[in-house]
Write a protein that holds these residues in place. Structure first.
Motif, PDB file in Angstrom:
ATOM      1  N   LYS A 177       0.823  -1.197   0.000  1.00  0.00           N
ATOM      2  CA  LYS A 177       0.000   0.000   0.000  1.00  0.00           C
ATOM      3  C   LYS A 177       0.868   1.263   0.000  1.00  0.00           C
ATOM      4  O   LYS A 177       0.563   2.249  -0.675  1.00  0.00           O
ATOM      5  N   GLN A 178       1.943   1.223   0.781  1.00  0.00           N
ATOM      6  CA  GLN A 178       2.850   2.368   0.807  1.00  0.00           C
ATOM      7  C   GLN A 178       3.489   2.578  -0.551  1.00  0.00           C
ATOM      8  O   GLN A 178       3.637   3.716  -1.014  1.00  0.00           O
ATOM      9  N   ALA A 179       3.880   1.446  -1.194  1.00  0.00           N
ATOM     10  CA  ALA A 179       4.472   1.549  -2.531  1.00  0.00           C
ATOM     11  C   ALA A 179       3.458   2.102  -3.528  1.00  0.00           C
ATOM     12  O   ALA A 179       3.789   2.948  -4.374  1.00  0.00           O
ATOM     13  N   GLU A 180       2.202   1.626  -3.422  1.00  0.00           N
ATOM     14  CA  GLU A 180       1.157   2.133  -4.317  1.00  0.00           C
ATOM     15  C   GLU A 180       0.930   3.624  -4.084  1.00  0.00           C
ATOM     16  O   GLU A 180       0.713   4.380  -5.035  1.00  0.00           O
ATOM     17  N   GLU A 181       0.973   4.026  -2.813  1.00  0.00           N
ATOM     18  CA  GLU A 181       0.782   5.439  -2.495  1.00  0.00           C
ATOM     19  C   GLU A 181       1.923   6.281  -3.066  1.00  0.00           C
ATOM     20  O   GLU A 181       1.705   7.387  -3.584  1.00  0.00           O
ATOM     21  N   LYS A 187       2.998   9.760  -9.654  1.00  0.00           N
ATOM     22  CA  LYS A 187       2.183   9.948 -10.847  1.00  0.00           C
ATOM     23  C   LYS A 187       1.497  11.303 -10.833  1.00  0.00           C
ATOM     24  O   LYS A 187       1.462  12.012 -11.850  1.00  0.00           O
ATOM     25  N   ASN A 188       0.970  11.681  -9.642  1.00  0.00           N
ATOM     26  CA  ASN A 188       0.316  12.983  -9.538  1.00  0.00           C
ATOM     27  C   ASN A 188       1.307  14.117  -9.776  1.00  0.00           C
ATOM     28  O   ASN A 188       0.998  15.096 -10.464  1.00  0.00           O
ATOM     29  N   ARG A 189       2.494  13.984  -9.174  1.00  0.00           N
ATOM     30  CA  ARG A 189       3.509  15.021  -9.389  1.00  0.00           C
ATOM     31  C   ARG A 189       3.966  15.055 -10.839  1.00  0.00           C
ATOM     32  O   ARG A 189       4.215  16.124 -11.407  1.00  0.00           O
ATOM     33  N   TYR A 190       4.062  13.853 -11.437  1.00  0.00           N
ATOM     34  CA  TYR A 190       4.479  13.761 -12.832  1.00  0.00           C
ATOM     35  C   TYR A 190       3.441  14.418 -13.734  1.00  0.00           C
ATOM     36  O   TYR A 190       3.780  15.200 -14.636  1.00  0.00           O
ATOM     37  N   GLU A 191       2.156  14.110 -13.467  1.00  0.00           N
ATOM     38  CA  GLU A 191       1.087  14.719 -14.262  1.00  0.00           C
ATOM     39  C   GLU A 191       1.087  16.230 -14.082  1.00  0.00           C
ATOM     40  O   GLU A 191       0.889  16.983 -15.041  1.00  0.00           O
ATOM     41  N   ALA A 192       1.289  16.690 -12.842  1.00  0.00           N
ATOM     42  CA  ALA A 192       1.331  18.127 -12.585  1.00  0.00           C
ATOM     43  C   ALA A 192       2.494  18.780 -13.325  1.00  0.00           C
ATOM     44  O   ALA A 192       2.357  19.873 -13.887  1.00  0.00           O
TER      45      ALA A 192
END
Length: 465
Positions: A177-181, A187-192
């Motif tokens: 779960k930590q790895a997924e987080e 991914k969110n930072r990459y998209e941003a």
């Protein structure tokens, strides 16, 4: 006991008809007793073997149960107490041995009331429907630690088919779960970052030609992501017809060598305009080591290309002026090496542009003038470094320079230091012209003045002008 023959009892006598009826009946009874004894002995041995095999089987299963990596728990459906628990289960609950938790209820091992309520309702639903399921929960343990668990809960039935317990097999998935987080966070930072960059992102599979788009598709091309279909062939349809052959040739070579892509070409936007884009892509390896996927960015460089074209035209204009000027225009780096000189150098000193560019300053001028240049360079550089960048501070020098025919001419050079875009000293720019005739005239004037002064002083007469 079931009439099965298990052997034969033989009694021999030396005389015929040695046994009478009574003795025969006695021997028959004896044979039955022996058979019963043998059967009883065999049954006991087989029972002991079966019991030993059962004990061995139980020992093995108990070993497997206790050493299983996953947590295994049996819950009594009558009182919702733990009936059985393995060592992994005890550790997951914050303990060390299973004995610590036998007979415990949900409120004993879960601290969050909401989690207790959810789990109780889940247990009851499985008992009512007879159907198990898989679940993921974030639970607070008796030691106060909070962790993620993935559970598979199945009903257990007795011989009559009645549910008497629930088997719960769970594993600690906190690290996953930590790895997924972390992946989601990246991914969110990459998209941003992609959104902030203003670039279009693509993921191209070179085997299937499928392309997945992201980033600023709409801002650059006017299309939505859903409208960008057709894979690579659909993308090629957007490329200007004059650039398609170039694109296809370059991509074929890139795929063959698995090299990074760097291209500039024109694509059509949704409103029919053509823009110039820069395409940079890199092959990446998947988990199996295959490099069939290319991840890349496409950015709109139309304005940059226009600015470059305007700069090129401006530079051509200035170069045309420099190339046709009577004065010699030149640039030097900070090592006093010529980096550009206008064609008028041939009129000034007889050398071609190529020859002049190869000359060092000590070859260009007389030793006296070289000394002047070096002193002026050091003084000018010291002054420039001591002051903030601002308006140009030109220096004018009059120097003697060698010509290709061996003659020496007087020149006047106006020199200005140049700074780069970072504000650091980058070189010098200068304009040089021939002042030989002026110097000769000045020298003749001085000689004439000196001659007149000598005559006047020798005559002893008063002369007024």
């Amino acid at each position: 006991t079931n009439g099965q023959v298990i052997g034969a009892l033989s009694v021999y006598a030396a005389e015929p008809d040695a046994f009478n009826e009574e003795e025969t009946n006695l021997l028959t009874e004896l044979a039955g007793d022996v058979a019963y004894g043998i059967t009883a002995l065999r049954t006991r041995v087989e029972r002991e073997r079966a019991q030993e095999a059962l004990r061995e089987s139980e020992r093995k299963y108990r070993m497997l149960f206790d050493n299983a990596v996953m947590s295994i728990t049996l819950w009594d459906v009558h009182n919702w107490q733990i009936m059985l628990l393995n060592t992994s289960g005890a550790r997951n609950l914050g303990g060390t041995t299973s004995d610590e938790f036998i007979g415990k209820t949900l409120p004993d091992i879960l601290l969050d009331p909401e989690m207790i309520k959810t789990t109780s309702e889940r247990f009851k639903s499985i008992v009512d429907t007879g159907t198990g399921g898989q679940f993921e929960d974030f639970a607070e343990l008796p030691n106060g630690e909070k962790r993620w668990f993935r559970s598979d809960i199945q009903p257990m039935r007795d011989e009559s088919g009645k549910i008497f317990a629930l088997q719960l097999i769970s594993e600690d998935i906190n690290e996953r779960k930590q790895a997924e987080e972390e992946v989601r966070d990246w991914k969110n930072r990459y998209e941003a970052a992609v959104q902030a960059s203003g670039h279009l992102l693509y993921d191209w599979n070179s085997e299937t030609n499928e392309v997945t788009y992201g980033g600023n598709v709409s801002r650059i091309l006017g299309y939505t992501v859903d409208e960008m279909d057709g894979g690579l062939n659909g993308w090629v349809e957007l490329i200007h017809v004059d650039d398609r052959a170039f694109f296809s040739d370059v991509m074929a070579a890139i795929v063959n060598k698995r090299e990074p892509a760097h291209l500039e070409y024109r694509v059509r936007t949704k409103d029919g305009r053509y823009i110039t884009v820069e395409d940079e892509g890199y092959f990446i390896a998947d988990a199996q080591g295959s490099t069939n996927r290319m991840i890349g960015f496409v950015k709109d460089i139309t304005e940059r290309k226009k600015a470059e074209e305007a700069l090129r035209r401006s530079e051509e204009g200035y170069r045309r002026i420099a190339d046709n000027a009577t004065d010699v225009i030149w640039t030097m780096d900070m090592d006093l090496r010529l980096t550009y000189i206008s064609p008028s150098i041939t009129l000034l000193r007889g050398y071609s542009v190529e020859e002049a560019l190869l000359q060092s300053v000590d070859v260009m001028m007389t030793p006296e003038s070289l000394q002047i240049v070096m002193e002026a360079f050091e003084e000018g550089l010291e002054l420039e470094l001591a002051n903030e960048p601002g308006a140009p501070r030109p220096v004018t020098l009059e120097l003697e320079q060698y010509c290709k025919d061996g003659s020496i001419i007087w020149t006047q050079s106006q020199v200005t230091f140049l700074r780069g875009s970072d504000g650091e000293m980058a070189g010098m720019i200068g304009v040089t012209r021939d002042i030989t005739e002026r110097r000769q005239a000045e020298e003749a004037s001085r000689a004439s003045e000196e001659k007149f002064r000598t005559i006047a002083e020798a005559s002893g007469a008063s002369i007024f002008i």
